[in-house]
Scaffold this motif. Structure first.
Motif, mmCIF file in Angstrom:
data_model
loop_
_atom_site.group_PDB
_atom_site.id
_atom_site.type_symbol
_atom_site.label_atom_id
_atom_site.label_comp_id
_atom_site.label_asym_id
_atom_site.label_seq_id
_atom_site.Cartn_x
_atom_site.Cartn_y
_atom_site.Cartn_z
ATOM 1 N N GLY A 170 4.562 1.951 0.780
ATOM 2 C CA GLY A 170 5.244 3.245 -0.192
ATOM 3 C C GLY A 170 6.786 3.606 0.763
ATOM 4 O O GLY A 170 7.043 3.383 1.844
ATOM 5 N N LEU B 84 -8.194 2.847 1.360
ATOM 6 C CA LEU B 84 -8.869 2.244 0.268
ATOM 7 C C LEU B 84 -8.795 0.516 0.665
ATOM 8 O O LEU B 84 -9.219 -0.180 -0.282
ATOM 9 C CB LEU B 84 -8.169 2.295 -0.923
ATOM 10 C CG LEU B 84 -8.443 3.436 -1.848
ATOM 11 C CD1 LEU B 84 -9.930 3.765 -1.800
ATOM 12 C CD2 LEU B 84 -7.801 4.919 -1.220
ATOM 13 N N SER C 124 7.391 -5.744 -3.579
ATOM 14 C CA SER C 124 6.490 -5.700 -2.282
ATOM 15 C C SER C 124 5.294 -6.391 -2.914
ATOM 16 O O SER C 124 3.924 -6.195 -2.217
ATOM 17 C CB SER C 124 6.288 -4.317 -2.040
ATOM 18 O OG SER C 124 5.842 -3.623 -2.828
ATOM 19 N N SER D 259 4.539 2.080 -10.059
ATOM 20 C CA SER D 259 5.538 1.323 -9.682
ATOM 21 C C SER D 259 6.148 0.530 -10.762
ATOM 22 O O SER D 259 5.341 0.056 -11.878
ATOM 23 C CB SER D 259 4.874 0.256 -8.627
ATOM 24 O OG SER D 259 4.401 1.060 -7.674
ATOM 25 N N ASP E 131 4.178 5.145 6.545
ATOM 26 C CA ASP E 131 4.117 4.035 5.522
ATOM 27 C C ASP E 131 5.574 2.966 5.538
ATOM 28 O O ASP E 131 6.029 3.297 6.455
ATOM 29 C CB ASP E 131 3.994 4.560 3.987
ATOM 30 C CG ASP E 131 5.006 5.536 3.593
ATOM 31 O OD1 ASP E 131 6.247 5.843 4.417
ATOM 32 O OD2 ASP E 131 4.960 6.186 2.358
ATOM 33 N N ILE F 179 -7.986 7.099 -6.611
ATOM 34 C CA ILE F 179 -8.345 6.135 -7.708
ATOM 35 C C ILE F 179 -9.255 4.960 -6.924
ATOM 36 O O ILE F 179 -8.903 4.413 -5.862
ATOM 37 C CB ILE F 179 -7.202 5.260 -8.091
ATOM 38 C CG1 ILE F 179 -6.050 6.316 -8.824
ATOM 39 C CG2 ILE F 179 -7.173 4.021 -8.879
ATOM 40 C CD1 ILE F 179 -4.578 6.293 -8.746
HETATM 41 C C1 LIG Z 1 10.288 -4.131 0.513
HETATM 42 C C2 LIG Z 1 9.549 -3.188 -0.126
HETATM 43 C C3 LIG Z 1 9.843 -3.663 -1.562
HETATM 44 C C4 LIG Z 1 9.580 -2.779 -2.579
HETATM 45 N N1 LIG Z 1 9.880 -2.931 -3.950
HETATM 46 C C5 LIG Z 1 9.418 -2.084 -4.792
HETATM 47 C C6 LIG Z 1 9.638 -2.555 -6.399
HETATM 48 O O1 LIG Z 1 10.198 -3.310 -6.628
HETATM 49 N N2 LIG Z 1 9.083 -1.425 -7.216
HETATM 50 C C7 LIG Z 1 8.485 -0.487 -6.562
HETATM 51 O O2 LIG Z 1 8.020 0.251 -7.663
HETATM 52 N N3 LIG Z 1 8.094 -0.114 -5.520
HETATM 53 C C8 LIG Z 1 8.699 -0.980 -4.511
HETATM 54 N N4 LIG Z 1 8.025 -0.783 -3.159
HETATM 55 C C9 LIG Z 1 7.369 0.520 -2.877
HETATM 56 C C10 LIG Z 1 5.938 0.246 -2.832
HETATM 57 O O3 LIG Z 1 5.595 -1.006 -2.335
HETATM 58 C C11 LIG Z 1 5.058 0.983 -4.025
HETATM 59 O O4 LIG Z 1 5.193 2.310 -4.039
HETATM 60 C C12 LIG Z 1 3.680 0.541 -4.133
HETATM 61 O O5 LIG Z 1 3.291 0.729 -5.038
HETATM 62 C C13 LIG Z 1 2.887 1.097 -3.026
HETATM 63 O O6 LIG Z 1 1.767 0.527 -2.783
HETATM 64 P P1 LIG Z 1 0.875 0.620 -1.617
HETATM 65 O O7 LIG Z 1 -0.538 0.113 -1.910
HETATM 66 O O8 LIG Z 1 1.484 0.189 -0.485
HETATM 67 O O9 LIG Z 1 0.402 2.363 -1.334
HETATM 68 P P2 LIG Z 1 0.760 3.272 -0.052
HETATM 69 O O10 LIG Z 1 2.108 3.241 0.357
HETATM 70 O O11 LIG Z 1 -0.342 3.107 0.770
HETATM 71 O O12 LIG Z 1 0.587 4.656 -1.177
HETATM 72 C C14 LIG Z 1 1.631 5.110 -1.849
HETATM 73 C C15 LIG Z 1 1.094 6.609 -2.355
HETATM 74 O O13 LIG Z 1 -0.130 6.322 -3.277
HETATM 75 C C16 LIG Z 1 -1.124 6.978 -2.938
HETATM 76 N N5 LIG Z 1 -2.313 6.224 -2.984
HETATM 77 C C17 LIG Z 1 -2.363 4.871 -2.529
HETATM 78 N N6 LIG Z 1 -3.629 4.311 -3.052
HETATM 79 C C18 LIG Z 1 -4.364 5.432 -3.770
HETATM 80 C C19 LIG Z 1 -5.676 5.554 -4.375
HETATM 81 N N7 LIG Z 1 -6.236 4.320 -4.321
HETATM 82 N N8 LIG Z 1 -5.780 6.451 -4.857
HETATM 83 C C20 LIG Z 1 -5.059 7.741 -5.031
HETATM 84 N N9 LIG Z 1 -3.845 7.705 -4.215
HETATM 85 C C21 LIG Z 1 -3.333 6.401 -3.647
HETATM 86 C C22 LIG Z 1 -0.672 7.485 -1.474
HETATM 87 O O14 LIG Z 1 -1.450 8.634 -1.163
HETATM 88 C C23 LIG Z 1 0.558 7.423 -1.627
HETATM 89 O O15 LIG Z 1 1.145 8.706 -2.096
HETATM 90 C C24 LIG Z 1 8.613 -1.671 -2.022
HETATM 91 C C25 LIG Z 1 8.482 -1.310 -1.027
HETATM 92 C C26 LIG Z 1 9.018 -2.329 -0.014
HETATM 93 C C27 LIG Z 1 8.432 -2.040 1.614
#
Ligand SMILES: Cc1cc2nc3c(=O)[nH]c(=O)nc-3n(C[C@H](O)[C@H](O)[C@H](O)COP(=O)(O)OP(=O)(O)OC[C@H]3O[C@@H](n4cnc5c(N)ncnc54)[C@H](O)[C@@H]3O)c2cc1C
Lengths: 494, 355
Positions: free
Chosen positions: A85, A101, A145, A159, A42, A215
């Motif tokens: 993440g 998903l 993000s 988040s 990730d 979810i």
């Molecule tokens: C440049 C950058 C900036 C960021 N800024 C922030 C910020 O300001 N605030 C913040 O809070 N975060 C931030 N993040 C972190 C990240 O974007 C968040 O944690 C975001 O919510 C992850 O979403 P994703 O869809 O990419 O999840 P993933 O990275 O794909 O998954 C994250 C987690 O959720 C689980 N998951 C994903 N989808 C599901 C589902 N449908 N059901 C059950 N479990 C699931 C996965 O197993 C994993 O444990 C940032 C990341 C980057 C790269």
């Protein structure tokens, strides 16, 4: 991680693949190595693993069928949204199925009257606000993000964003979830009202990092767009003064929509990258956004300017128009990639502290930075005490990643020591699993395991993440206290 | 008052765990009417009191669970702050622990959030007599599952609350309430139209052809909002909202069973016969108080239809109180109950007979 624990039937990739192909169309099952690579990590790219198989279902029935199969065969499952993440939460397991998903991309229903939107988990955070903009509404939590991350991932991580001081985190902005448990049961959590009967499973699911259920649908709450938003930029010749100014704004009875701090290194990186017009001679800047009705914003802007000046700001600037407001924010929102340009790699930490501890924590961090000879840039959700120290390093220098992780671990332990927490919004994942042993005692960790078992008794959903085993903590404690060796020695490194 | 009874309380729970004797957890006993009946030995938290930390600039207060709610509110008031969810006390003895355990919130809830939204952390004794701490005293914390919020509304069935940490907010500079004469449906329409705009609304209620709307915030903003929406100024508005929250208005002066309905805000009529005078609206329509002799089955079935839920709040049999859960959800609830309270000694049956 106990990656070998579930390898009984899982070892048999061929038979699992065959069974999955009976449940899903061929193009929804990836198993060739080249197709698996995009899923190997990730946003925390220092950790990589190829999953055994990736599945991309697009209906509830398919998700249910996949989970039932994995449950019967005792194959671990890792859910994945966009993979942005930052704690390795979606890191795959080499004996497991990665459940993406990504195909659940529909906004199912927008109800402007009730101010809610029912969306699939793979919908991007920003896409929701864009879709409801026509009704004068938006979805408040705005992680940096947001153009990429999914709402399912947001719920799984609880988040936040720059506006969560005033508008709350994901947990405050959702109303209903549909989840599928490991044995394939579809559950609806929450209701159409503002609360629901029984235990607050909505809160429990939020931030559960894919450990309790998958979810598959999210109903988010929407807010009316504020009539006006105004941002003030204040410069300080001293970080501690900037920290005090934050407390002074809140003492004046004002809760800004956003209140962010950046230190000198972060300022210069951001300025270089997006030319936001930040003062390069400042030791720290504060960005304070005020929103609400026209009258309220006018009143609060005047008050905040006064407070900032009294708090010793060397310069106080109010964005003269919407374009300048966006430019001020652009620097902050691009702070991570901007810092990324300063060094081959950077490592983003995510502790939260009581705000009054800021001077102590910054001082200790500066000391550690000297000891480890690794520079740190600080980006800080100052209003709610959420620190994002960015450690600059070069993974190509042997040992530097390990030193960086050790340094990061010390920062998190410092956060716990001053009454804070090891993670404000990025989650524990695999990254901070050892620091969980510092924040929680064995009884508390045991209680967490019991909560997981209430949903997933065989520990098949994202095993090895978020909550460490007591065994692991014992090892970490021994290593930590007596030897000062590398964290995660058992993990393979790439 | 300031007294740490943690160890004595822990001892009591440990003994109860060993002997498998049930405990009825009581704070100020101000909400004894609420929930299902529990027959068990009393475990009183009333002597476990004291504010442990409060720093206005951090916007966080931590107190032992037996601390009187009114003491906490008075302390916050001295610093121009408040509990944003406006909890009902129902009598002088209400404690902060009971407030969180019941997760009841007042008029501001629809606009500022519920008790659970402001809960940052807590210390509990689980059903094995173990003292555990979850969450913390900071605004953002995602380490481990959100066990603190799980305690809000669990009515003591998962743990004895020892300490709670809550986020607080500055009090608004000005509050003005405006009155409008209209029908229930017009009131619902008005409230929805306003809720889609950035007006600084902090409470709404409707009964007996009167819609009351409270505006809170910076003085200029409140004045501008009042000019914008019109209506008539309500005198003594502060007392009105207090009386509503504490259920001292005439509407509540009745022996009829009182139901608390939580449902989508724009539902106009329920699927059974109701006398309009017997319904009182709050929270923009999302909370309704209903005086009704209808059977619990009928009312719960109607709520199922709307994806809402009903609880029998007062003047009740104390048996069929809460909305029945689906079998799938009940299974998870039972598993969670066992995870926290394996011998089923903490307020057994308070929420559901199975828990
Ligand atoms: C440049 C950058 C900036 C960021 N800024 C922030 C910020 O300001 N605030 C913040 O809070 N975060 C931030 N993040 C972190 C990240 O974007 C968040 O944690 C975001 O919510 C992850 O979403 P994703 O869809 O990419 O999840 P993933 O990275 O794909 O998954 C994250 C987690 O959720 C689980 N998951 C994903 N989808 C599901 C589902 N449908 N059901 C059950 N479990 C699931 C996965 O197993 C994993 O444990 C940032 C990341 C980057 C790269």
């Amino acid at each position: 991680m106990n990656m070998t624990e579930h390898n009984i039937q899982a070892g048999n990739k061929v038979s699992l693949l065959k069974a999955l192909l009976k449940l899903l169309p061929e193009d929804a099952v990836l198993h060739e190595e080249e197709d698996l690579h995009p899923y190997e990590c990730d946003g925390l790219s220092a950790y990589r693993h190829l999953p055994m198989i990736v599945v991309l279902p697009d209906t509830f029935e398919q998700v249910q069928a996949v989970l039932r199969l994995c449950y019967q065969c005792e194959v671990p499952v890792v859910a994945r949204g966009a993979g942005t993440g930052l704690s390795g939460g979606a890191l795959p397991l080499d004996n497991g199925v990665l459940l993406s998903l990504a195909k659940f991309k529909d906004i199912i229903h927008i109800d402007p009257k009730r101010r809610i939107a029912r969306v699939q988990p793979g919908v991007r955070n920003l896409a929701i606000s864009q879709a409801v903009d026509q009704f004068g509404l938006y979805y408040a939590p705005d992680p940096s993000s947001q153009i990429a991350c999914t709402i399912g991932g947001n719920v799984a991580e609880n988040s936040g964003g720059v506006h969560c001081l005033k508008y709350g985190l994901t947990v405050h902005n959702i109303q209903q979830l549909k989840i599928i448990t490991i044995d394939g049961e579809l559950l609806t959590i929450g209701g159409s009202g503002l609360d629901s009967a029984g235990y607050d499973l909505l809160a429990l699911m939020t931030g559960s990092e894919g450990m309790l259920g998958v979810i598959v649908e999210v109903t988010v709450k929407l807010l009316p767009k504020p009539e006006r938003a105004q941002v003030i930029l204040a410069a300080f010749d001293n970080v501690v003064k900037a920290g005090e100014a934050v407390g002074n704004i809140i003492s004046a009875g004002i809760i800004p929509a956003g209140l962010e701090m950046m230190d000198k290194l972060a300022i210069s990186a951001a300025e270089d990258f997006v030319h936001a017009g930040y003062p390069l001679d400042a030791e720290a800047i504060l960005l304070c956004e005020l929103d609400g009705t026209n009258e309220e914003v006018s009143e609060h802007v005047a008050k905040v300017r006064e407070v900032l000046q009294q708090s010793g700001a060397t310069e106080v600037r109010t964005a003269k128009d919407e374009a300048e407001r966006l430019t001020f924010w652009k620097g902050r929102k691009a702070a991570f990639p901007a810092v990324g340009r300063l060094s081959p790699d950077y490592y983003c930490m995510d502790g939260t502290i009581p705000r009054k501890q800021l001077p102590r924590v910054l001082e200790a961090m500066a000391e550690l930075s000297k000891d480890y000879n690794l520079p740190v840039a600080n980006v800080f959700h100052a209003g709610d005490g959420n620190l994002h120290p960015l450690i600059l390093y070069d993974a190509n220098i042997p040992g530097e990643l390990e030193r960086t992780e050790e340094f990061g671990g010390k920062i998190l332990e410092l956060c716990v020591e001053v009454g804070g927490t090891i993670t404000g919004e990025h989650g524990v994942g695999i990254e901070k699993i050892n620091q969980m042993c510092v924040q929680f005692n064995p009884l508390e960790l045991t209680q967490f395991h019991a909560v997981k078992a209430a949903f997933d008794p065989q520990s098949l959903l994202n095993p090895g993440k978020a909550v460490p085993t007591l065994h692991r903590c014992a090892e970490f404690g021994a290593m930590h206290v007596h030897k000062g060796e590398l964290p995660f020695p058992e993990l393979e490194r790439f | 008052m300031n007294a740490d009874m943690s160890l004595q309380l822990q001892q009591r729970v440990q003994n109860a765990y060993e002997d498998k004797t049930a405990l009825a957890i009581i704070g100020g006993n101000s909400k004894a009417f609420y929930g299902r009946a529990v027959t068990a030995e009393t475990l009183s938290l009333a002597d476990h009191t004291g504010v442990l930390s409060y720093e206005p600039t951090e916007l966080v207060i931590t107190a032992r669970s037996g601390t009187p709610l009114k003491e906490i509110e008075a302390l916050l008031d001295q610093h121009g702050q408040m509990l944003p969810f406006e909890p009902p006390a129902f009598n002088e003895d209400a404690t902060i622990g009971g407030t969180i355990a019941c997760n009841l919130s007042g008029p501001r809830r629809a606009y500022a959030g519920a008790a659970r939204d402001y809960l940052l952390g807590c210390k509990i004794i689980n059903g094995k007599g173990e003292i555990l701490k979850f969450g913390g005293e900071v605004m953002k914390n995602v380490a481990g599952y959100d066990v603190s919020r799980l305690m809000a509304g669990a009515m003591g069935t998962l743990g004895v609350l020892l300490e709670v940490s809550l986020k607080v907010l500055p009090k608004p500079e000005t509050e003005i309430t405006q009155l409008f004469n209209c029908s229930a449906n017009e009131a619902i329409d008005k409230m929805h139209a306003w809720s889609q705009t950035p007006l600084p609304i902090s409470a709404t209620s409707f009964h007996d052809s009167v819609l009351s709307v409270r505006f809170s915030g910076a003085t200029k903003a409140v004045n501008a909002a009042v000019d914008n929406v019109g209506g008539e100024v309500m005198e003594n508005a502060e007392k009105y909202w207090q009386d509503l929250k504490e259920q001292r208005l005439d509407f509540f002066n009745s022996d009829k069973p009182l139901w608390r309905l939580s449902l989508a805000s724009d539902i106009e009529s329920l699927s059974f016969e109701e006398n309009p005078d017997d319904t009182f609206y709050e929270w923009g329509g999302a909370l309704r108080w209903l005086k009704s002799d209808e059977s619990a089955e009928t009312i719960h079935a109607a709520m199922d239809e709307f994806d809402g839920h009903a609880s029998l709040f007062r003047h009740a049999d104390k048996v069929n109180v809460f909305q029945p859960l689906t079998p799938g959800l009940m299974r998870i609830h039972k598993n969670l109950k066992t995870a926290f309270d394996p011998h089923n000694i903490l307020n057994p049956g308070k929420l559901y007979p199975e828990l």
